[in-house]
Design an enzyme around this catalytic site. Sequence first.
Site, mmCIF file in Angstrom:
data_model
loop_
_atom_site.group_PDB
_atom_site.id
_atom_site.type_symbol
_atom_site.label_atom_id
_atom_site.label_comp_id
_atom_site.label_asym_id
_atom_site.label_seq_id
_atom_site.Cartn_x
_atom_site.Cartn_y
_atom_site.Cartn_z
ATOM 1 N N LYS A 20 40.188 38.711 43.049
ATOM 2 C CA LYS A 20 39.416 38.889 44.285
ATOM 3 C C LYS A 20 40.358 38.719 45.475
ATOM 4 O O LYS A 20 41.520 38.365 45.331
ATOM 5 C CB LYS A 20 38.286 37.854 44.399
ATOM 6 C CG LYS A 20 37.377 37.744 43.180
ATOM 7 C CD LYS A 20 36.471 38.940 42.991
ATOM 8 C CE LYS A 20 35.571 38.738 41.768
ATOM 9 N NZ LYS A 20 34.785 39.952 41.469
ATOM 10 N N SER A 34 36.556 46.033 36.078
ATOM 11 C CA SER A 34 35.306 46.286 36.803
ATOM 12 C C SER A 34 35.597 46.826 38.192
ATOM 13 O O SER A 34 36.747 46.889 38.633
ATOM 14 C CB SER A 34 34.488 44.990 36.919
ATOM 15 O OG SER A 34 35.082 44.119 37.872
ATOM 16 N N SER A 43 30.111 42.373 43.420
ATOM 17 C CA SER A 43 31.189 41.447 43.104
ATOM 18 C C SER A 43 30.654 40.040 42.879
ATOM 19 O O SER A 43 29.983 39.467 43.741
ATOM 20 C CB SER A 43 32.220 41.425 44.249
ATOM 21 O OG SER A 43 33.207 40.446 44.021
ATOM 22 N N SER A 58 34.674 45.515 41.132
ATOM 23 C CA SER A 58 34.408 44.518 42.180
ATOM 24 C C SER A 58 35.403 44.567 43.328
ATOM 25 O O SER A 58 35.135 44.039 44.401
ATOM 26 C CB SER A 58 34.387 43.110 41.585
ATOM 27 O OG SER A 58 35.680 42.715 41.168
#
Length: 222
Positions: A89, A33, A179, A35
Amino acid sequence: MKHWIKQNRGFLIFLLCFGFFRLAIADWNPIPSGSMRPTLLEGDVVLVNRLAYDFKIPLTDAAVVALGNPRRGDVITFTSPVDGVRLIKRLVGVPGDVIEMRNEVLFINGSAAEYTVTQRIVEPLDHGVTVEGLRTIEQIEGNERTVQFLPTIGAKRNFGPITVPADKYFFLGDNRDNSADSRYIGFVPRRLLIGRAHHILVSADIKNDWRPRLDRLGERIQ
């Protein structure tokens, strides 16, 4: 069966060693993705150091020995405390930190992030949709990274102040308005941390023609 095992003993030992290496020492993680854009792109495959923080029993979250402490700014893979999905992250809050966001400006322990070198971008979303955004360099607590904001996307732009509990961590995606990070899934316990992502192994443009991105091979993750 015994004869087959004897004939293929070397190969089986290799598989066991490779499996142990990947489960306990180093791993790779595909990026599905956006994010973490622009730091990581969909189609990147990143190398993950599983020994950056803890040595764990393979296939478990049980740490045998602590090897180091996560630091603000690290890009980390971890298991979501909400649904068990593996995520990646950026760590922005360690135990004891006071985290706050005001109109998307990040505050850590009362100090506001500084944003410089802002540029306008057109960001691709799914199904060929694009949105306008802003990309900027965020500097706070001795860390510097490139982040981006998509004003037309609904996101949690204000929260806190909140204090990060002991043995837990607070994460944000570099693509702040796209996100599912600690603003939504909460603090992440240390036992769910998998490892620190440090380099891009390979990359392909999976959103378009799957063409290899040769310029990203071996790139260090900042």
